[in-house]
Scaffold this active site. Sequence first.
Site, PDB file in Angstrom:
ATOM      1  N   SER A 244       0.843  -1.211   0.000  1.00  0.00           N
ATOM      2  CA  SER A 244       0.000   0.000   0.000  1.00  0.00           C
ATOM      3  C   SER A 244       0.866   1.245   0.000  1.00  0.00           C
ATOM      4  O   SER A 244       2.013   1.218   0.483  1.00  0.00           O
ATOM      5  CB  SER A 244      -0.882   0.020   1.250  1.00  0.00           C
ATOM      6  OG  SER A 244      -1.540   1.266   1.381  1.00  0.00           O
TER       7      SER A 244
ATOM      8  N   TYR B 134      -2.230  -0.908  10.639  1.00  0.00           N
ATOM      9  CA  TYR B 134      -2.330  -1.317   9.231  1.00  0.00           C
ATOM     10  C   TYR B 134      -1.110  -0.860   8.425  1.00  0.00           C
ATOM     11  O   TYR B 134      -0.502  -1.652   7.690  1.00  0.00           O
ATOM     12  CB  TYR B 134      -3.609  -0.743   8.632  1.00  0.00           C
ATOM     13  CG  TYR B 134      -3.753  -0.937   7.139  1.00  0.00           C
ATOM     14  CD1 TYR B 134      -4.244  -2.127   6.612  1.00  0.00           C
ATOM     15  CD2 TYR B 134      -3.390   0.071   6.246  1.00  0.00           C
ATOM     16  CE1 TYR B 134      -4.375  -2.302   5.241  1.00  0.00           C
ATOM     17  CE2 TYR B 134      -3.514  -0.105   4.869  1.00  0.00           C
ATOM     18  CZ  TYR B 134      -4.011  -1.286   4.372  1.00  0.00           C
ATOM     19  OH  TYR B 134      -4.132  -1.459   3.014  1.00  0.00           O
TER      20      TYR B 134
END
Length: 298
Positions: free
Chosen positions: A190, A203
């Site tokens: 990401s 995360y």
Amino acid sequence: MSDQYTFDNPVTRYPTDLGAPELDLDTPGLDSELTPRADLGENTYRGTGRLDGRKALITGGDSGIGGAVAIAFAREGADVAISYLPEEQSDAQRIADLVEAAGRTAVLLPGDVGDAAYCRQLVADATEALGGLDILVNNAGKQQNQATLEEISDEQFDETMRTNVYSLFWITKAALPHLGAGSTIINTSSIQAYSPSENLVDYASTKAQINTFSKALAQQLAPKGIRVNVVAPGPIWTPLQASGGQPPEALPEFGEQTPLGRAGQPAELAPAYVFLASPESSYVIGETLNVNGGMPNP
Ligand code: NAD
Ligand code: MG
């Protein structure tokens, strides 16, 4: 009909204003409950035989980015096994129908990737059902925003680590004995690995781990002819974001901070995975391919 090869303006390819309401779906979010619906390439992805006869396992292949990758892989000629949570059966069935409509085999293998025993069984079952394995896409992920560190429960921290990082270790380790020269592993990282948001501490950390895990492993496996690469998406319109990945009030403007000025759609990610899975990328190893609407990163 337009497809991924149509020359158009990427700024206006999809709506700049997503028109997203403030959604707060139960986790895991269902693609079928996402408003507006995401584009997984159902009506636009055109295959040209780039993965003819390959056998792929995709985690989180029921929806979002993984769903778009499953559709694209099938249309490129691959048989596809997908992993997902049991609550996502209806989404998974929809993707399986699309894979079969492309004339390929779809194998549905529900379970929790945070569980080591399931991960091992998943690889065994996928390999048996497909008659081998040569593409592994580790894409399942958990993302729950929390404004402060104190609000991240021990349970959430543990689940995020297990889902995003431990699964990568367990599934990849179980897959290795089945992967021959020419096989490829593609992990989903990401933009959060480089530009972490303050409300995604747990995360974002897992995404940095995925990048580093992949770069280390890529060197180890390259001499065997197995290539490991990463795709790092930016803000993509998927159920992950609408089920607590973002605070609901952030959804109407989701993705507008990118240089393109809009959120990406899962269909725009699939060609990156196809490229990394196919022998076209034979000299691309340990790479992180950013698909993020133009946000700079290392
Ligand atoms: P998504 O919700 O469609 O896909 C995530 C999938 O992960 C779910 O469908 C689910 O099947 C799977 N999953 C979650 N927890 C699981 C568990 N415990 N066991 C088994 N499966 C589990 O959302 P998405 O955005 O397409 O997410 C795919 C990947 O892309 C994730 O790794 C996510 O972190 C990454 N990503 C997404 C974005 C974005 O903006 N959407 C940005 C960067 C990275
Ligand atoms: Mg899903």
